[in-house]
Design a protein around this motif. Structure first.
Motif, PDB file in Angstrom:
ATOM      1  N   PRO A  76       0.817  -1.231   0.000  1.00 52.87           N
ATOM      2  CA  PRO A  76       0.000   0.000   0.000  1.00 52.87           C
ATOM      3  C   PRO A  76       0.847   1.276   0.000  1.00 52.87           C
ATOM      4  O   PRO A  76       0.401   2.317  -0.476  1.00 52.87           O
ATOM      5  N   LYS A  77       2.075   1.197   0.530  1.00 52.48           N
ATOM      6  CA  LYS A  77       2.900   2.412   0.597  1.00 52.48           C
ATOM      7  C   LYS A  77       3.661   2.643  -0.703  1.00 52.48           C
ATOM      8  O   LYS A  77       3.725   3.760  -1.209  1.00 52.48           O
ATOM      9  N   LYS A  95       4.615  -1.376  -4.933  1.00 54.38           N
ATOM     10  CA  LYS A  95       5.399  -2.477  -5.511  1.00 54.38           C
ATOM     11  C   LYS A  95       4.872  -3.797  -4.963  1.00 54.38           C
ATOM     12  O   LYS A  95       4.304  -3.835  -3.877  1.00 54.38           O
ATOM     13  N   PRO A  96       5.087  -4.890  -5.715  1.00 51.87           N
ATOM     14  CA  PRO A  96       4.589  -6.175  -5.227  1.00 51.87           C
ATOM     15  C   PRO A  96       5.232  -6.576  -3.902  1.00 51.87           C
ATOM     16  O   PRO A  96       6.446  -6.465  -3.733  1.00 51.87           O
ATOM     17  N   GLY A  97       4.397  -6.974  -2.977  1.00 52.64           N
ATOM     18  CA  GLY A  97       4.879  -7.437  -1.678  1.00 52.64           C
ATOM     19  C   GLY A  97       4.165  -8.727  -1.325  1.00 52.64           C
ATOM     20  O   GLY A  97       3.183  -9.107  -1.956  1.00 52.64           O
ATOM     21  N   ASP A 103      -6.795 -10.330   5.087  1.00 54.02           N
ATOM     22  CA  ASP A 103      -5.870  -9.371   4.469  1.00 54.02           C
ATOM     23  C   ASP A 103      -5.380  -8.320   5.465  1.00 54.02           C
ATOM     24  O   ASP A 103      -4.329  -7.712   5.265  1.00 54.02           O
ATOM     25  N   ASP A 104      -6.147  -8.067   6.549  1.00 52.66           N
ATOM     26  CA  ASP A 104      -5.693  -7.086   7.542  1.00 52.66           C
ATOM     27  C   ASP A 104      -4.716  -7.701   8.552  1.00 52.66           C
ATOM     28  O   ASP A 104      -4.307  -7.041   9.502  1.00 52.66           O
ATOM     29  N   GLY A 105      -4.362  -8.962   8.349  1.00 54.22           N
ATOM     30  CA  GLY A 105      -3.383  -9.611   9.222  1.00 54.22           C
ATOM     31  C   GLY A 105      -4.006 -10.370  10.385  1.00 54.22           C
ATOM     32  O   GLY A 105      -3.313 -11.123  11.070  1.00 54.22           O
ATOM     33  N   SER A 106      -5.312 -10.180  10.629  1.00 57.57           N
ATOM     34  CA  SER A 106      -5.951 -10.884  11.741  1.00 57.57           C
ATOM     35  C   SER A 106      -6.191 -12.348  11.364  1.00 57.57           C
ATOM     36  O   SER A 106      -6.306 -12.693  10.185  1.00 57.57           O
TER      37      SER A 106
END
Ligand SMILES: [Ca+2]
Ligand SMILES: [Ca+2]
Ligand SMILES: [Ca+2]
Length: 197
Positions: free
Chosen positions: A67-68, A71-73, A97-100
């Motif tokens: 998001p920052k 680039k692909p992460g 997707d939010d890590g939870s």
């Protein structure tokens, strides 16, 4: 600490560091117990946490734009663990997707069959547990939670894959129990718990 290097085929070129001289010399990634490979669209990183020489943790990532930087992460979507070191996965954990954590499946007796699945809300609070109390891989108890409090248990007491008993809980106690006696999925008999008032 996250290593800033490209994954896959480019890893060797981009993440040089001190080069190993012979093939028998472990790379820096292997020293950390990390290996990486592709599985379809996913990137899989494996770890040998107990230094047994074979993986016991598998992390599955999908590739998404950072998001920052755009680039692909890599975003972790699933983790698998071998808890008893027999090479077979005993714990599966899925991430939003939010890590939870979305849900977690457990093979509690290490026989290869899942015995419990726990579903979480995005704050990590369990909302549902699905349990195979007979350890046969077939769930026969479902527990439902609201704000972390147990509100209902559903049971399959006949082992036919259908719920026939509903326990409603209030304030940590059973309030009432509904039983389906003729197998049509509809409660025929209610039992009011004496403790329920
Ligand atoms: Ca295992
Ligand atoms: Ca099991
Ligand atoms: Ca019925």
């Amino acid at each position: 600490m996250r290593r800033l290097c490209l994954s896959g085929l480019f890893a060797l070129a981009a993440c040089g560091g001190p080069k190993a001289v012979g093939p028998e010399r472990p790379s820096s990634d292997e020293l950390q117990g990390v290996e990486e490979h592709k599985q379809g669209d996913l990137t899989v990183k494996t770890y040998d946490i107990n230094h047994s020489g074979r993986p016991d943790v598998w992390d599955y990532f999908k590739t998404v734009p950072d998001p920052k930087t755009a680039k692909p992460g890599l975003l972790l979507i699933r983790k698998e663990m071998d808890l008893n070191g027999d090479g077979k996965v005993d714990l599966w954990r899925w991430y939003r997707d939010d890590g939870s954590i979305e849900k977690e499946a457990l093979d509690l007796d290490f026989d290869g069959k899942v015995d419990e699945i726990i579903f979480f809300d995005n704050k990590g609070v369990p909302v549902k547990k699905e349990q195979a109390l007979n350890f046969d891989g077939k769930p026969n108890l479902w527990k439902y939670y609201e704000k972390g409090q147990l509100v209902r248990k559903e049971r399959d007491t006949k082992g036919n894959g259908r719920v026939d008993t509903w326990e409603y809980w209030e304030g940590g106690k059973i309030d009432r129990i509904g039983i389906d006696t003729d197998g049509d999925g509809i409660v025929d008999q209610w039992i009011k718990s004496p403790g329920g008032g």
